[in-house]
Design an enzyme around this catalytic site. Structure first.
Site, mmCIF file in Angstrom:
data_model
loop_
_atom_site.group_PDB
_atom_site.id
_atom_site.type_symbol
_atom_site.label_atom_id
_atom_site.label_comp_id
_atom_site.label_asym_id
_atom_site.label_seq_id
_atom_site.Cartn_x
_atom_site.Cartn_y
_atom_site.Cartn_z
ATOM 1 N N HIS A 249 -86.450 37.361 -48.793
ATOM 2 C CA HIS A 249 -86.058 38.279 -47.721
ATOM 3 C C HIS A 249 -84.654 37.982 -47.196
ATOM 4 O O HIS A 249 -84.160 38.687 -46.312
ATOM 5 C CB HIS A 249 -87.122 38.355 -46.610
ATOM 6 C CG HIS A 249 -87.165 37.211 -45.671
ATOM 7 N ND1 HIS A 249 -88.104 36.208 -45.729
ATOM 8 C CD2 HIS A 249 -86.383 36.919 -44.611
ATOM 9 C CE1 HIS A 249 -87.889 35.357 -44.746
ATOM 10 N NE2 HIS A 249 -86.860 35.761 -44.052
ATOM 11 N N ASP B 29 -92.167 35.356 -51.595
ATOM 12 C CA ASP B 29 -90.893 35.335 -50.853
ATOM 13 C C ASP B 29 -90.039 34.154 -51.313
ATOM 14 O O ASP B 29 -89.947 33.131 -50.629
ATOM 15 C CB ASP B 29 -91.199 35.261 -49.343
ATOM 16 C CG ASP B 29 -89.977 35.524 -48.489
ATOM 17 O OD1 ASP B 29 -88.923 35.909 -49.030
ATOM 18 O OD2 ASP B 29 -90.081 35.317 -47.263
ATOM 19 N N SER C 43 -85.116 30.905 -41.954
ATOM 20 C CA SER C 43 -85.643 31.447 -43.210
ATOM 21 C C SER C 43 -84.933 30.874 -44.422
ATOM 22 O O SER C 43 -83.712 30.731 -44.416
ATOM 23 C CB SER C 43 -85.364 32.953 -43.275
ATOM 24 O OG SER C 43 -86.310 33.652 -42.558
#
Ligand SMILES: *[C@@H]1O[C@H](CO)[C@@H](O)[C@H](O)[C@H]1NC(C)=O
Ligand SMILES: *[C@@H]1O[C@H](CO)[C@@H](O)[C@H](O)[C@H]1NC(C)=O
Length: 249
Positions: A65, A109, A203
């Site tokens: 992402h 992911d 992230s």
């Protein structure tokens, strides 16, 4: 999907903002995590940032992402606002998100980034090991996560922050995230009773257990509560190896 929050952020210009942190963490000893990279990219013309980590001289891992245009990375950084001599800025030659990445559920992911040239390894820039043994991490295992992401007050630090987290039972994430949590491809970490967590902007950074990358910061609730979900790197080892071999210079 309203309750899930991918842990990336739009870069906020916040001159003079106080040093913040991950959530409940502390500033890392400079260059004690030489595999960490600061990643900037642009999505829909907005600048965003993530973490990433070096797994081979020419490859980093991050979250899928964190994909966007004009991806750039800085290795060897502690304070990303300073022109530190240890920093290596290398262009990304190709970004390879996992082909089964699902941007609705965040399953798979994970993304590989190949650098235009190999990084020079030294005391400030080095590799992080990938998992080898077949064993699943036991709940209660202590791991750490690091990043330049914000704290709950949305304060962004200039320096790398780190926090210790414990691996939790899969069922805890299943209960919290229902069908989104996939125990094959994801792992669960962070004690719900503790105010310690990865958060927006973290992230793509690694969840490190015994000096091995076991997870990648993926998603959680937007109130910063635990546990939170990490991509389970072990499940992707063959994809990682195959993809890196297919793109040797
Ligand atoms: C999510 O993936 C779908 C299908 O691949 C794509 O059409 C869509 O643009 C993506 N959405 C975002 C926000 O990236
Ligand atoms: C979990 O992820 C794997 C790999 O993408 C997939 O094959 C499997 O169907 C998923 N399981 C569930 C319950 O969604």
């Amino acid at each position: 999907m309203h309750f899930l929050f991918p842990l990336l952020v739009i870069l906020l210009q916040s001159p003079g903002a106080r040093a913040g942190e991950i959530i409940g963490g502390w500033e890392a000893k400079p260059h004690s995590r030489p595999y960490m990279a600061y990643l900037k990219f642009s999505i829909e013309n907005k600048d965003s940032k993530c973490g990433a980590f070096l797994v081979q001289e020419d490859f980093l891992l991050t979250a899928a992402h964190c994909w966007g245009s004009s991806i750039s990375i800085i290795l060897g950084a502690h304070n990303i606002k300073e022109p530190e001599k240890t920093q290596q800025k290398i262009r990304v030659l190709r970004a390879i998100p996992h082909p089964q990445y699902n941007n609705q559920t965040f399953n798979n992911d994970i993304m590989l980034l190949q650098l235009e040239k190999k990084a020079k390894l030294n005391r400030a820039v080095n590799l992080l090991a990938l998992p080898r043994m077949k064993d699943r991490l036991r709940p209660g295992k202590r791991c750490t996560v690091a990043g330049w992401g914000c704290d709950i007050a949305k304060k962004f630090p200039n320096t790398l922050q780190e926090v210790e987290l414990k691996v939790r039972k899969d069922n805890e994430c299943k209960d919290k995230y229902h069908k989104y949590y996939n125990r094959t491809t994801q792992m669960c970490a962070g004690d719900p009773k503790e105010r310690k967590a990865s958060f927006k902007g973290d992230s793509g950074g690694p969840l490190v257990c015994d000096r091995v990358a076991q997870g990648i910061v993926s998603y959680g609730r937007n109130d910063g509560s635990n546990p939170r979900v990490y991509t389970r790197i072990f499940s992707f080892l063959s994809w990682i190896k195959k993809t890196m071999n297919a793109h040797e210079y």
